[in-house]
Motif scaffolding. Structure first.
Motif, mmCIF file in Angstrom:
data_model
loop_
_atom_site.group_PDB
_atom_site.id
_atom_site.type_symbol
_atom_site.label_atom_id
_atom_site.label_comp_id
_atom_site.label_asym_id
_atom_site.label_seq_id
_atom_site.Cartn_x
_atom_site.Cartn_y
_atom_site.Cartn_z
ATOM 1 N N VAL A 1 27.434 1.958 -15.446
ATOM 2 C CA VAL A 1 27.498 1.024 -14.171
ATOM 3 C C VAL A 1 28.991 0.902 -13.885
ATOM 4 O O VAL A 1 29.891 0.744 -14.710
ATOM 5 C CB VAL A 1 27.120 -0.481 -14.559
ATOM 6 C CG1 VAL A 1 27.120 -1.306 -13.429
ATOM 7 C CG2 VAL A 1 25.707 -0.406 -15.406
ATOM 8 N N LEU A 2 28.927 1.211 -12.342
ATOM 9 C CA LEU A 2 30.584 1.029 -11.818
ATOM 10 C C LEU A 2 30.665 -0.031 -10.775
ATOM 11 O O LEU A 2 29.508 -0.298 -10.246
ATOM 12 C CB LEU A 2 30.891 2.351 -11.325
ATOM 13 C CG LEU A 2 30.723 3.507 -11.980
ATOM 14 C CD1 LEU A 2 30.798 4.761 -11.217
ATOM 15 C CD2 LEU A 2 32.082 3.541 -13.093
ATOM 16 N N LEU A 3 31.839 -0.828 -10.735
ATOM 17 C CA LEU A 3 32.128 -1.763 -9.811
ATOM 18 C C LEU A 3 33.041 -1.460 -8.848
ATOM 19 O O LEU A 3 34.110 -0.837 -9.264
ATOM 20 C CB LEU A 3 32.336 -3.259 -10.448
ATOM 21 C CG LEU A 3 32.978 -4.257 -9.484
ATOM 22 C CD1 LEU A 3 31.911 -4.803 -8.570
ATOM 23 C CD2 LEU A 3 33.336 -5.370 -10.265
ATOM 24 N N LEU A 4 32.780 -1.580 -7.509
ATOM 25 C CA LEU A 4 33.712 -1.358 -6.390
ATOM 26 C C LEU A 4 33.945 -2.339 -5.745
ATOM 27 O O LEU A 4 32.891 -2.823 -4.781
ATOM 28 C CB LEU A 4 33.273 0.068 -5.815
ATOM 29 C CG LEU A 4 34.335 0.861 -4.900
ATOM 30 C CD1 LEU A 4 35.492 1.467 -5.679
ATOM 31 C CD2 LEU A 4 33.861 2.030 -4.392
ATOM 32 N N THR A 5 34.937 -3.298 -5.615
ATOM 33 C CA THR A 5 35.148 -4.456 -4.791
ATOM 34 C C THR A 5 35.734 -4.170 -3.228
ATOM 35 O O THR A 5 36.164 -2.619 -3.361
ATOM 36 C CB THR A 5 36.049 -5.270 -5.307
ATOM 37 O OG1 THR A 5 37.387 -4.868 -5.299
ATOM 38 C CG2 THR A 5 35.843 -5.648 -6.852
ATOM 39 N N GLU A 6 35.731 -4.975 -2.524
ATOM 40 C CA GLU A 6 36.224 -4.710 -1.089
ATOM 41 C C GLU A 6 37.823 -4.411 -1.322
ATOM 42 O O GLU A 6 38.172 -3.490 -0.705
ATOM 43 C CB GLU A 6 36.267 -5.963 -0.315
ATOM 44 C CG GLU A 6 36.307 -5.890 1.185
ATOM 45 C CD GLU A 6 35.124 -5.058 1.861
ATOM 46 O OE1 GLU A 6 33.996 -5.821 1.793
ATOM 47 O OE2 GLU A 6 35.489 -4.047 2.284
ATOM 48 N N ALA A 7 38.606 -5.179 -1.969
ATOM 49 C CA ALA A 7 39.840 -4.832 -2.299
ATOM 50 C C ALA A 7 40.091 -3.531 -3.082
ATOM 51 O O ALA A 7 41.115 -2.912 -2.570
ATOM 52 C CB ALA A 7 40.491 -5.726 -3.076
ATOM 53 N N MET A 8 39.282 -2.938 -3.996
ATOM 54 C CA MET A 8 39.364 -1.651 -4.630
ATOM 55 C C MET A 8 39.353 -0.586 -3.375
ATOM 56 O O MET A 8 40.124 0.262 -3.378
ATOM 57 C CB MET A 8 38.486 -1.653 -5.460
ATOM 58 C CG MET A 8 38.943 -2.460 -6.813
ATOM 59 S SD MET A 8 37.271 -2.664 -7.947
ATOM 60 C CE MET A 8 37.524 -1.108 -8.893
ATOM 61 N N ARG A 9 38.359 -0.840 -2.395
ATOM 62 C CA ARG A 9 38.093 0.241 -1.426
ATOM 63 C C ARG A 9 39.290 0.158 -0.614
ATOM 64 O O ARG A 9 39.575 1.421 -0.203
ATOM 65 C CB ARG A 9 36.581 -0.113 -0.735
ATOM 66 C CG ARG A 9 35.624 0.336 -1.449
ATOM 67 C CD ARG A 9 34.488 0.050 -0.311
ATOM 68 N NE ARG A 9 33.717 -1.333 0.068
ATOM 69 C CZ ARG A 9 33.270 -1.989 -0.694
ATOM 70 N NH1 ARG A 9 32.647 -1.519 -1.925
ATOM 71 N NH2 ARG A 9 33.234 -3.264 -0.189
ATOM 72 N N GLU A 10 39.811 -0.743 -0.266
ATOM 73 C CA GLU A 10 40.987 -0.815 0.635
ATOM 74 C C GLU A 10 42.159 -0.407 0.027
ATOM 75 O O GLU A 10 43.096 0.368 0.833
ATOM 76 C CB GLU A 10 41.306 -2.342 1.156
ATOM 77 C CG GLU A 10 40.561 -2.590 2.257
ATOM 78 C CD GLU A 10 40.547 -4.378 2.287
ATOM 79 O OE1 GLU A 10 41.487 -4.885 1.607
ATOM 80 O OE2 GLU A 10 39.724 -4.808 2.976
ATOM 81 N N ASP B 1 31.128 -6.804 -2.827
ATOM 82 C CA ASP B 1 31.084 -6.140 -4.104
ATOM 83 C C ASP B 1 29.936 -4.914 -4.178
ATOM 84 O O ASP B 1 28.831 -5.315 -3.872
ATOM 85 C CB ASP B 1 30.855 -6.895 -5.289
ATOM 86 C CG ASP B 1 32.193 -7.638 -5.880
ATOM 87 O OD1 ASP B 1 33.258 -7.221 -5.062
ATOM 88 O OD2 ASP B 1 32.081 -8.192 -6.888
ATOM 89 N N GLU B 2 30.493 -3.727 -4.556
ATOM 90 C CA GLU B 2 29.215 -2.691 -4.706
ATOM 91 C C GLU B 2 28.994 -2.556 -6.267
ATOM 92 O O GLU B 2 30.005 -2.253 -6.968
ATOM 93 C CB GLU B 2 29.658 -1.457 -4.025
ATOM 94 C CG GLU B 2 28.511 -0.571 -3.729
ATOM 95 C CD GLU B 2 28.637 0.662 -2.907
ATOM 96 O OE1 GLU B 2 29.869 1.006 -2.712
ATOM 97 O OE2 GLU B 2 27.966 1.195 -2.387
ATOM 98 N N ILE B 3 27.762 -2.190 -6.550
ATOM 99 C CA ILE B 3 27.171 -1.873 -7.923
ATOM 100 C C ILE B 3 26.837 -0.545 -7.652
ATOM 101 O O ILE B 3 25.972 -0.135 -6.801
ATOM 102 C CB ILE B 3 26.622 -2.889 -8.654
ATOM 103 C CG1 ILE B 3 27.245 -3.973 -8.921
ATOM 104 C CG2 ILE B 3 25.791 -2.192 -9.925
ATOM 105 C CD1 ILE B 3 28.276 -4.095 -10.114
ATOM 106 N N ILE B 4 27.178 0.346 -8.674
ATOM 107 C CA ILE B 4 26.838 1.687 -8.590
ATOM 108 C C ILE B 4 26.483 2.247 -9.876
ATOM 109 O O ILE B 4 26.959 2.026 -11.028
ATOM 110 C CB ILE B 4 27.941 2.651 -8.466
ATOM 111 C CG1 ILE B 4 28.558 2.366 -6.950
ATOM 112 C CG2 ILE B 4 27.405 4.318 -8.356
ATOM 113 C CD1 ILE B 4 29.965 2.831 -6.840
ATOM 114 N N LEU B 5 24.947 2.249 -10.211
ATOM 115 C CA LEU B 5 24.391 2.967 -11.516
ATOM 116 C C LEU B 5 24.155 4.432 -11.650
ATOM 117 O O LEU B 5 24.047 4.980 -10.495
ATOM 118 C CB LEU B 5 23.127 2.515 -11.703
ATOM 119 C CG LEU B 5 22.568 1.024 -11.623
ATOM 120 C CD1 LEU B 5 21.421 0.752 -11.868
ATOM 121 C CD2 LEU B 5 23.602 0.047 -12.134
#
Lengths: 434, 434
Positions: free
Chosen positions: A314-323, A405-409
């Motif tokens: 499981v991975l987490l990608l937040t708005e700030a991380m994308r920016e 936030d985005e969750i990626i499995l």
């Protein structure tokens, strides 16, 4: 169990680092700009268009029957055919797509008609889901969650006898990429006796294996554990999005309801039982003192090879991380070996009372956590119910999911060089509550 | 709310003692020897064949649109049209079937083609059920059952805030008349710590109102309590067959599962909201000290007329009683007035998190018991969990259901002479376990 071996495909992208080498051949439903949903097979970075290939005369016999059953843009009728046509289709696909295929040039002559780029394809649910059942077979998760409520006695007395499950909401299962609208609902603020209404403040993911049911059974006729394989069409990843604060207030006495029914996400490709065959393992030995399964749940072949070695991430990608162009943060690295019950046991249990299963029914395994930190399949476990914050490279902290936030499995079965297969992704991004 | 009035029909059997006078006009799906399922309306002891009437040119405009939507032998698409075409169809049917109808002779000229005897018609489920949700809004039942487990504190703290519900199994809902195969399952014998496997020994009925969902909502878009009427197509009787011993062992922590999923029976005729209009009542006043519903559950019109006065009855007929020609034994005489939440509140709650409802979804109200002995809607309550036996005229006793026992649910809305309407029956007979 066969050996994990690697056969090259003339589709070059299938030979490199991909979830979809020739050994996988997962089935799905896709559409292209404006077109109707149709069936396809993932191969490297392409989708092999099964309907178009049928029209081009590439399938006959049982394989042709399999593809014909997919003609309405759903895999239900194909699932209902059982194992034999599925295996015939797989064998024909291996023949068509392997490097030395005699039909390579015929297929290539069609250009991209038969093999559109996956990037141009929109994926849909593979089947009309009649009923969705969510199990609770991840024993480490059951223990972790149980500890939050009952530190001395985390597992309930029925856990090691009953493959615990409950009926879920079929209408809100959606394919990967569907945004997750934060639900509103009733919650009980700490220390209060009256609930308030508003957006969920403890939004969570749950890492699960999804199971697509194949051939159904008639009402009143149970499926024996030894016959379950005929009734299992394939597998996917499943995110059982959970509103923990709504759940805590609503779930007594009849179980989770609105805390789970706002959305359930699945990866769109159906990884077949045949593709997973090399990654079957014996059921992990039950710890000393654990009871034997009751006879209706016991089958020697299932004990010997009914478990899977599938790595789950499981991975987490937040708005700030994308920016900030930061890589996704890994929340979980777990494995299907933490299932206390096999999929065959889930099927046998579900139908033992005569309950009718139908092709296209979906099962969730329940959250598959491991025993160690880093293996927990939900934020509830990682943050100990919101007590410990997770620190991210972006400088942010998280206890539960925030808007954006985005969750990626992801999932991966590891074989020798080149023979690993994956499941594709199951993604979802949180939108603010209405 | 309109007055209960009686209009005679030229179908003579609709004017006597019947569940189906002209005021009712419930919709259903029927078939005749070897024919395909088609839509019809119950009138007296006849079924008015809607498809045949459409072909005979008896419907146009919105009423024609309504019947056309039923052409696939399911009412889902018709339900999804919402209220307006349903009302138009009702008005046209009243016109066609009332005593002074100008079209009486045209219809009668067709002989039995348009009006086959109900006795010759096999009834089917009225719709394809996508999801089935069972609520728990019968507060007397919740209290009676709660008392068995928690004598001092029968109602859980959430009960008066949350219309409690859980997802049920859609695949095993069947129309009245379907036999009930006694389920096998795990149960924990009294005083033991290990379960055994075998036939359910505490088989029970549950008396419920069923609700057919009309127009659906989009994922993420809640239905306001004031808009719920547009989303409710009609009503039926529902028997939520329950295996109490299996339930007691399996239900922690995620709720009932196999103890309920072996069969759910419904009466096949959909009694419309329009037919029930004269039997609407204000919601019973909440006892002093009970909290007000949260704003999303509160609507003045719903409070003023969202409840129903429907008498509900349960009868038991055993094998010996049938042999001795004894009349059925009345187990329960209850009423929908014991619902703590209205159907509109159930719809608003179910969708408040964005959960998608679809036309043809089925809700159960939960068991509708009254506070007095004789009003209990399940054997669990009547026999106090199997402690007190019921004595029957046949000389038999019952604590739970035996093989060969038949349970019959009936419902009646009482109006002035001739203006009462009923729901038809919901029957089921117990077959021995496999």
């Amino acid at each position: 169990m066969s050996q994990v071996s690697f056969t090259r495909s003339w589709v070059e992208s299938a030979n490199g680092h991909t979830d979809f080498p020739l050994q996988n051949l997962p089935l799905g439903i896709f559409s292209m700009a404006g077109g109707a949903p149709r069936s396809g097979v993932a191969i490297g970075d392409r989708v092999f268009d099964l309907q178009a290939a049928l029209q081009a005369g590439l399938f006959d016999g049982a394989a042709g029957e399999a593809v014909t059953a997919m003609e309405n843009g759903q895999l239900n009728a194909f699932f209902d055919l059982g194992r034999t046509p599925r295996v015939a289709l797989r064998e024909r696909l291996l023949e068509l797509l392997r490097e030395d295929s005699p039909l390579r040039e015929k297929i290539q002559a069609e250009g991209e008609t038969l093999l559109p780029p996956a990037a141009d394809c929109q994926m849909h649910l593979p089947a009309k889901i009649n009923d969705y059942t969510d199990f609770y077979v991840g024993i480490e998760h059951a223990q972790n969650v149980g500890k939050l409520f009952r530190p001395d006695n985390p597992l309930l007395p029925n856990y090691k006898y009953v493959p615990i499950g409950y009926h879920g909401r079929a209408s809100t299962v959606r394919p990967s990429g569907t945004d997750v609208r934060r639900p509103n609902g009733q919650t009980l603020p700490a220390g209060q006796t009256e609930p308030t209404f508003g957006p969920c403040a403890r939004l969570d993911y749950e890492l699960e294996l999804g199971i697509w049911i194949g051939k159904g059974n008639a009402l009143g006729e149970p499926i024996a554990v030894g016959d379950a394989a005929e009734h299992i069409a394939g597998f996917c990843l499943l995110n059982d999005w959970s509103a923990r604060d709504i759940q805590a207030w609503e779930y007594q006495p009849l179980g989770p309801f609105l805390s789970k029914s706002f959305l359930t996400s699945v990866s769109p490709w159906v990884v077949t039982a045949e593709a997973l065959e090399p990654f079957r393992r014996p059921q992990p030995a039950r710890p000393e003192g654990d009871p034997q399964p009751l006879p209706y749940l016991l089958d020697k072949r299932d004990q010997a090879g009914g478990a899977f070695d599938i790595e789950l991430e499981v991975l987490l990608l937040t708005e700030a991380m994308r920016e900030q162009n930061l890589p996704a943060h890994r929340l979980t690295l777990s494995n299907t070996q933490y299932m206390y019950w096999t999929v065959a046991q889930m099927v046998a249990h579900h139908s033992v009372n005569g309950c009718q299963l139908q092709a296209g029914d979906l099962f969730g395994s329940g959250t598959l956590s491991g025993p160690e930190s880093g293996q927990f399949g939900s934020l509830l476990e990682i943050t100990e119910g919101g007590k410990k914050a997770i620190e991210l490279a972006s400088g942010e902290v998280r206890k539960f999911l925030e808007d954006g936030d985005e969750i990626i499995l992801r999932a991966r079965c590891r074989g020798e060089a080149g023979a690993s297969i994956g499941f594709g992704e199951c993604r979802g991004k949180i939108l603010p509550a209405r």
